[in-house]
Design a protein around this motif. Structure first.
Motif, PDB file in Angstrom:
ATOM      1  N   ARG A 143       0.831  -1.196   0.000  1.00 35.50           N
ATOM      2  CA  ARG A 143       0.000   0.000   0.000  1.00 35.50           C
ATOM      3  C   ARG A 143       0.873   1.257   0.000  1.00 35.50           C
ATOM      4  N   GLU A 144       2.014   1.199   0.671  1.00 36.83           N
ATOM      5  CA  GLU A 144       2.923   2.355   0.674  1.00 36.83           C
ATOM      6  C   GLU A 144       3.434   2.638  -0.737  1.00 36.83           C
ATOM      7  N   LEU A 145       3.786   1.589  -1.469  1.00 40.52           N
ATOM      8  CA  LEU A 145       4.242   1.777  -2.852  1.00 40.52           C
ATOM      9  C   LEU A 145       3.132   2.376  -3.707  1.00 40.52           C
ATOM     10  N   LEU A 146       1.908   1.872  -3.565  1.00 41.06           N
ATOM     11  CA  LEU A 146       0.805   2.371  -4.373  1.00 41.06           C
ATOM     12  C   LEU A 146       0.493   3.822  -4.042  1.00 41.06           C
ATOM     13  N   ALA A 147       0.537   4.174  -2.759  1.00 42.42           N
ATOM     14  CA  ALA A 147       0.258   5.557  -2.371  1.00 42.42           C
ATOM     15  C   ALA A 147       1.313   6.503  -2.931  1.00 42.42           C
ATOM     16  N   ALA A 148       2.583   6.117  -2.829  1.00 46.58           N
ATOM     17  CA  ALA A 148       3.647   6.962  -3.391  1.00 46.58           C
ATOM     18  C   ALA A 148       3.534   7.042  -4.906  1.00 46.58           C
ATOM     19  N   PHE A 149       3.197   5.919  -5.533  1.00 46.23           N
ATOM     20  CA  PHE A 149       3.022   5.896  -6.986  1.00 46.23           C
ATOM     21  C   PHE A 149       1.910   6.852  -7.415  1.00 46.23           C
ATOM     22  N   ALA A 150       0.755   6.783  -6.749  1.00 45.05           N
ATOM     23  CA  ALA A 150      -0.365   7.656  -7.103  1.00 45.05           C
ATOM     24  C   ALA A 150      -0.019   9.120  -6.866  1.00 45.05           C
ATOM     25  N   ARG A 151       0.619   9.413  -5.748  1.00 44.04           N
ATOM     26  CA  ARG A 151       0.973  10.802  -5.441  1.00 44.04           C
ATOM     27  C   ARG A 151       1.904  11.385  -6.493  1.00 44.04           C
ATOM     28  N   ASP A 152       2.912  10.638  -6.885  1.00 41.51           N
ATOM     29  CA  ASP A 152       3.883  11.148  -7.854  1.00 41.51           C
ATOM     30  C   ASP A 152       3.292  11.233  -9.265  1.00 41.51           C
ATOM     31  N   VAL A 153       2.454  10.260  -9.636  1.00 38.49           N
ATOM     32  CA  VAL A 153       1.854  10.274 -10.968  1.00 38.49           C
ATOM     33  C   VAL A 153       0.943  11.481 -11.141  1.00 38.49           C
TER      34      VAL A 153
END
Length: 844
Positions: free
Chosen positions: A640-650
């Motif tokens: 979930r941490e990876l997905l949250a960082a991915f969404a924020r940066d995208v």
């Protein structure tokens, strides 16, 4: 010493006196027709300096002691509620500049911004650096070769040869680095240029005029942009079914074009600013460019100044640093040279003097007045689009779809449904009723900033670029896929489906079949239209076919269903463990995944084939579905941490102003290019995103399709669902028998697993911070509502006393107080609950 002009067919430009007479006549005629004229300088310097000696005399008559235009010289054209005054005359064949804003080349320009213009300035400086470096490398190579030819008889010949060889290698390295920097800057612009922004010209009293002005720009930047515009216009004209140049040479220009006056403000190296008025071709841009080619004139020389050496006069001393900025002088030199060449006996038939014989002057309509100058740009864009859609030259797909999108937005405006449609699409908007129609139209068609969309933001949302871009994307989706009222209950009788007020606008603008006949072809066509409209909002543009399959027949028929929550709220709720919020967030992320410097979603077609193709060839539906399922799949690597960082940066990448740096301060490398030769690696540019690790921290690699496909792999179930749905779409005929919508409806139910207390604790510790922030936001909104309510009640009390009105009835007051007492009791109870939460925090 005066030089006698040779007689000939190429006209000489009128004198200043006649230019002043023409300006008087235009102003007088505009006053009679109740339209606003261009500035007087525009008429004198931009219009009169492109007309021949006798042409102005034909246009003028004297009435009651003042100059006016002859009745046959002008006409009024209606454009909606506005009217435009056009001057019909014969213009010097080399006196019209192609317009940068041609709708056929719309896809070659990016949205205008100050940051993009600064990158263009840096790119121009880099091009000069490349030119100098290549010159130095060539000189060093010549010196090395000369030294090698001398032989080795000198005492220190070997040392000298080694020195010049080292000098050449150093110069060659500098040249390679300069070219790489130039390519990096070009890549940071998406290999496009920001579209020039034209503003209405101003009269001396500050009122808008029927002409355009460009923002001040350095001389070299103006040259660069003009060359770029000409290159793209040439490219767009290659698909013409006949040779336009030879057609003009043989038959001349048979139909009229339309022009408008525009001013360039060029910043010279000495600090001075040159204000140059020119006529630009709103329609017939390709013919204007072809005529300049026949005359052997570069478009940039008309815009930014012509060196006298290109068209010298007899016995003239050439000054290589001098540029001729006066249009009258430039065109007179051209006519003088061609008339003299035509009179010479040794001039061949391929000389411009003979090839341009049928285009010495061309029939043209020139905008010299408008009842609504502020809307003139939009009026002329619409005329250009209409002229091209009826023409025989085929559009590029991107340009055609962008033109159709502009027509669709205009259709909403004409039917007065643009604001109501957006009001319905944004129920939580601050003040949708305060929308500026002209500003919203410019924002949605990428002809202006996105700030006019601010009233559509929720009350708690800040108007940052990411939020406004999300509002623009949602607005485009709502207009392209409008919602249709729900079907009534079955009565056993034949019923006519009510399609609402918005769907007929889409059908008429896009010429679609009846609602009952909507099928996959119409859905696919509207998806491409949506994709092209969305692409205009991004600096980096991916393939518009990367959205294929994201919308299906239900979206085209019933309307696309959009989650009303903002991106910020969706991200918080996804962090708090809401799987539905994550799916809605992925739908919002799709345009950013397509239009990134390293696109993560591509069409999945054969055009991606090649030795350096990254990732697997997969449909956009597969990529979106895999990203949605990653939230509930629960693999050790995709946390979930990876997905949250991915969404924020995208979501933030389009607004990046600098290239990313690795955590150790070095330049990162694209994930799929780790084994590539450093010379062949993709330049790292602003907007690229660093790969997050399982904890959400950035790594030393840049996201690309190879990383995306490796991280979000399609599983067997999802692949079978996507394949089955695509097959159904392909077999579906125009009668609309298919009922599935594509990737937006593909879901996967996770397998039931035994509850693990430790895993549950870790999940809660990860989700609770986001839940606290969501709760705090709700309380902030409640406090603001209470303060607003207090202010409104106090205002009502003061007005009642001032107007000496009777107080409310006892029953009405009791009812209101009971509701407020219930709300206060709930708030007091929640305070105790929050205190218990605070105590529990200390025990974690």
């Amino acid at each position: 010493m005066a030089v006698k002009r040779p007689e000939g067919i190429f006209p000489y430009i009128s004198t200043t006196t006649y230019a002043e007479h023409l300006a008087d006549a235009v102003e007088s005629t505009c006053a009679e027709q109740e339209v606003t004229p261009p500035p007087r300088d525009a008429i004198v310097e931009g219009l009169a300096t492109a007309l021949g000696d006798t042409e102005i005399k034909k246009l003028l008559v004297t009435q009651r002691g003042k100059k006016v235009l002859a009745p046959h010289a002008y006409r009024i054209v209606k454009a909606g509620e506005a009217k435009v005054l056009l001057l019909s005359c014969e213009v010097h064949g080399a006196g019209i500049v192609p317009w940068d804003l041609n709708d056929r080349t719309a896809g070659a320009w990016t949205p205008p911004s100050e940051e993009a213009m600064q990158r263009v300035k840096d790119l121009v400086a880099a091009e000069f650096a490349v030119e100098r470096a290549d010159k130095n490398a060539k000189l060093a190579e010549m010196e090395r070769d000369a030294r090698r030819r001398q032989g080795g008889n000198e005492p220190h010949g070997a040392a000298v040869l080694a020195a010049v060889d080292d000098k050449y290698r150093a110069a060659d390295t500098v040249a390679r680095e300069a070219r790489r920097e130039r390519d990096r800057l070009s890549s940071s612009l998406g290999d496009r240029r920001p579209r020039p922004v034209v503003q209405p010209a101003k009269h001396s009293d500050g009122q808008a005029a029927a002409a355009f002005v460009l923002a001040p720009q350095p001389q070299e930047v103006a040259v660069h942009l003009q060359r770029y515009a000409v290159e793209k216009l040439h490219r767009a004209g290659r698909r013409r079914g006949y040779d336009l140049v030879e057609s003009l040479v043989a038959s001349g220009q048979l139909s009229r074009g339309m022009c408008v006056l525009q001013q360039w403000r060029l910043q010279q190296s000495d600090g001075q600013t040159a204000n140059l008025w020119r006529m630009v071709a709103v329609t017939a841009n390709n013919r204007a460019l072809a005529r300049l080619g026949i005359y052997s004139v570069e478009a940039e020389h008309l815009v930014t100044g012509m060196p006298p050496s290109r068209w010298p006069m007899p016995n003239e001393n050439s000054d290589p640093t001098l540029l001729l900025l006066n249009q009258r002088e430039v065109l007179n030199r051209i006519s003088y040279t061609l008339n003299a060449a035509r009179a010479g006996e040794d001039t061949g038939q391929e000389h411009a003097a003979h090839r341009a014989a049928r285009i010495t002057t061309v029939p043209t309509d020139i905008v010299i007045g408008c009842s609504d100058p502020a809307a003139l740009e939009h009026i002329l864009r619409t005329l250009n689009v209409d002229d091209h859609l009826r023409g025989i030259q085929p559009y590029d797909e991107d340009a055609r779809l962008i033109a159709l999108w502009a027509i669709l937005v205009d259709a909403y405006v004409t039917d007065r449904r643009l604001v109501p449609a957006l009001r319905d699409a944004f129920p939580d908007a601050r003040s949708a009723g305060l929308l500026d129609v002209a500003g919203v139209r410019a924002a949605l068609t990428a002809n202006g900033p996105l700030t006019p969309l601010t009233p559509l933001l929720p009350g708690e949302e800040e108007g940052d670029p990411a939020a406004l871009r999300d509002i623009a994307i949602r607005s485009i989706t709502a207009l392209v896929f409008p919602k249709v009222p729900a079907a009534p209950a079955e009565t056993g009788r034949r019923q006519i489906r009510d399609t609402g007020q918005n769907w007929p606008i889409v059908r008429s603008a896009l010429q679609e079949p009846a609602w009952s006949q909507i099928g996959t072809k119409a859905a696919a066509a509207r998806t491409r239209l949506w994709s092209a409209a969305i692409a205009q909002l991004f600096l980096q543009r991916g393939n518009i076919l990367s959205a294929t399959g994201l919308f299906g027949v239900p979206d085209a028929r019933e309307g696309a269903r959009q989650d009303p929550r903002s991106v910020r709220k969706l991200l918080l709720e996804a962090k708090a463990g809401d799987a539905a919020a994550w799916k809605a967030l992925v739908d919002r992320m799709v345009p950013n995944l397509i239009h990134a410097p390293e696109p993560l979603i591509t069409p999945g077609q054969g055009s991606e084939a090649g030795d350096q193709r990254k990732g697997m060839r997969r449909s956009p539906s597969s990529a979106v579905a895999a990203l949605k399922m990653a939230y509930t799949r629960g693999t050790p690597t995709v946390t979930r941490e990876l997905l949250a960082a991915f969404a924020r940066d995208v979501l933030a990448h389009p607004d990046a102003s600098s290239a990313p740096r690795a955590p150790n301060g070095t330049a990162p490398v694209c994930y799929g290019e780790q084994d590539w030769n450093p010379e062949n690696r993709t330049p790292i540019v602003p907007g690229m995103i660093l790969v997050p690790d399982s904890e959400g921290n950035p790594t030393a690699f840049v996201m690309d399709k190879a990383w995306f496909d490796e991280t979000f792999k399609p599983d067997v179930t999802q692949t079978m669902n996507s394949t089955r749905e695509e097959g159904e779409h392909e077999d579906d005929d125009q009668t609309g028998s298919g009922e599935t919508g594509g990737a937006m409806t593909v879901t996967r139910v996770p397998e039931a697993v035994a509850a693990d207390p430790r895993r549950r604790l870790n999940d809660l510790r990860r989700e609770l911070p986001a839940r606290i922030e969501l709760t705090a936001g709700v309380y902030d909104q409640a406090v603001q509502s209470a303060e607003t309510l207090l202010a409104d009640f106090d205002t009502a009390r003061q007005l009642r006393i001032l107007l000496e009105e009777q107080p409310l009835s006892a029953d009405q007051r009791i009812e209101w107080m009971e509701k407020l007492t219930k709300a206060r009791s709930a708030a007091e109870a929640s305070v105790g609950t929050l205190q218990q939460v605070e105590a529990l925090i200390l025990q974690l």
